[in-house]
Scaffold this motif. Structure first.
Motif, short mmCIF file in Angstrom:
data_model
loop_
_atom_site.label_atom_id
_atom_site.label_comp_id
_atom_site.label_asym_id
_atom_site.label_seq_id
_atom_site.Cartn_x
_atom_site.Cartn_y
_atom_site.Cartn_z
N ASN A 15 0.81 -1.23 0.00
CA ASN A 15 0.00 0.00 0.00
C ASN A 15 0.84 1.28 0.00
O ASN A 15 0.31 2.36 0.24
CB ASN A 15 -0.97 0.04 1.20
CG ASN A 15 -1.99 -1.05 1.16
OD1 ASN A 15 -1.64 -2.22 1.18
ND2 ASN A 15 -3.26 -0.71 1.09
N THR A 16 2.13 1.15 -0.28
CA THR A 16 3.03 2.30 -0.17
C THR A 16 3.56 2.74 -1.53
O THR A 16 3.92 1.92 -2.36
CB THR A 16 4.21 1.97 0.76
OG1 THR A 16 3.71 1.63 2.05
CG2 THR A 16 5.16 3.15 0.89
N VAL A 17 3.62 4.06 -1.71
CA VAL A 17 4.32 4.67 -2.83
C VAL A 17 5.43 5.54 -2.24
O VAL A 17 5.15 6.43 -1.44
CB VAL A 17 3.39 5.53 -3.72
CG1 VAL A 17 4.18 6.20 -4.84
CG2 VAL A 17 2.26 4.68 -4.28
N GLU A 18 6.65 5.28 -2.60
CA GLU A 18 7.79 6.02 -2.04
C GLU A 18 8.35 6.97 -3.10
O GLU A 18 8.70 6.54 -4.21
CB GLU A 18 8.88 5.05 -1.58
CG GLU A 18 10.06 5.72 -0.91
CD GLU A 18 11.08 4.71 -0.46
OE1 GLU A 18 11.93 4.30 -1.28
OE2 GLU A 18 11.02 4.30 0.73
N ASN A 65 -3.58 0.29 9.05
CA ASN A 65 -4.12 0.96 7.86
C ASN A 65 -5.50 0.35 7.60
O ASN A 65 -5.71 -0.38 6.63
CB ASN A 65 -3.17 0.75 6.68
CG ASN A 65 -3.61 1.50 5.43
OD1 ASN A 65 -4.58 2.25 5.45
ND2 ASN A 65 -2.88 1.30 4.34
N GLU A 66 -6.42 0.67 8.50
CA GLU A 66 -7.70 -0.04 8.53
C GLU A 66 -8.56 0.16 7.29
O GLU A 66 -9.44 -0.64 7.00
CB GLU A 66 -8.49 0.36 9.78
CG GLU A 66 -8.84 1.83 9.85
CD GLU A 66 -9.55 2.20 11.15
OE1 GLU A 66 -10.19 3.27 11.17
OE2 GLU A 66 -9.46 1.43 12.12
N ASP A 67 -8.31 1.23 6.54
CA ASP A 67 -9.07 1.45 5.31
C ASP A 67 -8.36 0.88 4.09
O ASP A 67 -8.92 0.91 2.99
CB ASP A 67 -9.32 2.95 5.11
CG ASP A 67 -10.25 3.52 6.16
OD1 ASP A 67 -11.30 2.91 6.40
OD2 ASP A 67 -9.91 4.54 6.77
N GLY A 68 -7.13 0.42 4.27
CA GLY A 68 -6.39 -0.09 3.11
C GLY A 68 -6.05 1.00 2.12
O GLY A 68 -5.96 0.76 0.91
N GLU A 69 -5.83 2.21 2.61
CA GLU A 69 -5.55 3.34 1.73
C GLU A 69 -4.10 3.33 1.26
O GLU A 69 -3.25 2.63 1.81
CB GLU A 69 -5.85 4.66 2.45
CG GLU A 69 -4.95 4.92 3.65
CD GLU A 69 -5.50 6.02 4.55
OE1 GLU A 69 -4.94 7.12 4.49
OE2 GLU A 69 -6.46 5.78 5.28
#
Length: 321
Positions: A15-18, A65-69
């Motif tokens: 779920n990460t963009v770096e 990250n409960e919403d999976g954003e």
């Protein structure tokens, strides 16, 4: 130009963009589990432009990250860079030692109308500045609900209009926020402003320190936990707020100004809030006074809302309930 896009699940968390800025270039790494939802159109440019797919509605939710954003992690330095993001789902922007100047627009430009969390990571110092360009509203510009948080430091200089602009509410928690310049308001938002904790220092605003507007033409009234609230109110429940060197008011609102905690290091009498009129009739409110709507059109009062009253050289805003 080839895209500066790497897909590597082992390099970064799901779920990460770096995004790492380095002078006139930037590298973008996207976790493989969200690669189908993220389009990077900026190539190796330091003006990073990212679009979240309209079909994205959260993936791989976790307890953290409960919403999976999608979480965008920004670091590095550029004197001619930008972070631009479009989307239609909640997102988090983590600042992890970022120094970013955009001479021709916002340093951070979030075109996503959902909740946007901006977190300065613990122990990091992050600095944003912009150039003189009147086509946008803030050095930090957000279309959505904006939550400013984290135990790091964020410094912002607005050299065009506002330093921080949010089209909807702003909440501040834990953050050390220093606004060193603004050609208009240091902080400008709609719906409401809430400071729960942290340290906010505002200096050098040409206009108001903080301005809060209604988003619509009528107030919802205060709501529980501010859910769907649109009052134009200012709330301070904790933290330290210091405002100096401004040209307008320390705080200006379309609603009320409420202190229930924290430390106010400014002249609290040098503020401006809309006058609340309970149960006033149209005849009583308009006697000897011209009434306008928020678009500046002459009108009469036919329903509750925010109106502009002009009597001679005196102009005030009033909420009619």
């Amino acid at each position: 130009m080839a895209l500066a896009l790497a897909i590597n699940a082992s390099a970064i968390d799901n779920n990460t963009v770096e995004i790492v800025y380095n002078g006139s270039s930037a590298s973008v790494t996207v976790a493989s589990n969200i690669s189908s939802y993220v389009t990077v159109s900026s190539g190796t440019s330091s003006h990073v432009k990212i679009v979240q797919s309209a079909t994205f509605a959260g993936v791989d939710a976790t307890s953290d990250n409960e919403d999976g954003e999608i979480i965008y992690v920004l670091s590095g330095s550029s004197t001619d860079g930008e972070f631009y993001m479009e989307g239609s789902f909640k997102a988090t922007v983590e600042l992890k030692g970022l120094t970013l100047t955009n001479p021709s627009g916002p340093a951070i430009n979030i075109q996503d109308g959902k909740r946007i969390a901006v977190s300065a990571k613990n122990g990091t110092v992050n600095t944003l500045s912009d150039g003189a360009n009147e086509t946008y509203n803030g050095c930090f510009h957000s279309k959505g609900h904006t939550k400013l948080k984290g135990k790091g430091t964020l410094n912002v200089a607005g050299n065009s209009k506002h330093a921080i602009y949010s089209k909807e509410y702003i909440e501040v928690k834990n953050l050390t926020l220093n606004i060193t310049a603004a050609q208009k308001d240091a902080i400008h938002c709609k719906e409401y402003f809430l400071m729960e904790s942290g340290n906010v220092t505002i200096t050098g605003a040409t206009d108001d320190g903080i301005q809060v507007e209604l988003d619509g033409t009528s107030s919802t009234g205060a709501t529980t936990d501010h859910e769907d609230e649109d009052t134009g109110n200012f709330y301070m429940t904790g933290g330290t707020l210091s405002i100096s060197g401004y040209g307008g008011k320390a705080i200006k609102t379309d609603g009320s100004i409420n202190y229930s905690g924290g430390t106010q290091n400014f002249d609290t009498s040098d503020t401006s809030a809309a006058t609340s009129i309970e149960g006033i009739s149209s005849e009583e409110s308009t006697a000897g006074t011209e009434v306008y709507d928020l678009q500046g059109r002459r009108t009469t009062i036919t329903k509750p809302g925010l109106y502009i009253f002009k009597n001679g050289n005196t102009t005030t805003k009033r909420i009619i309930r």
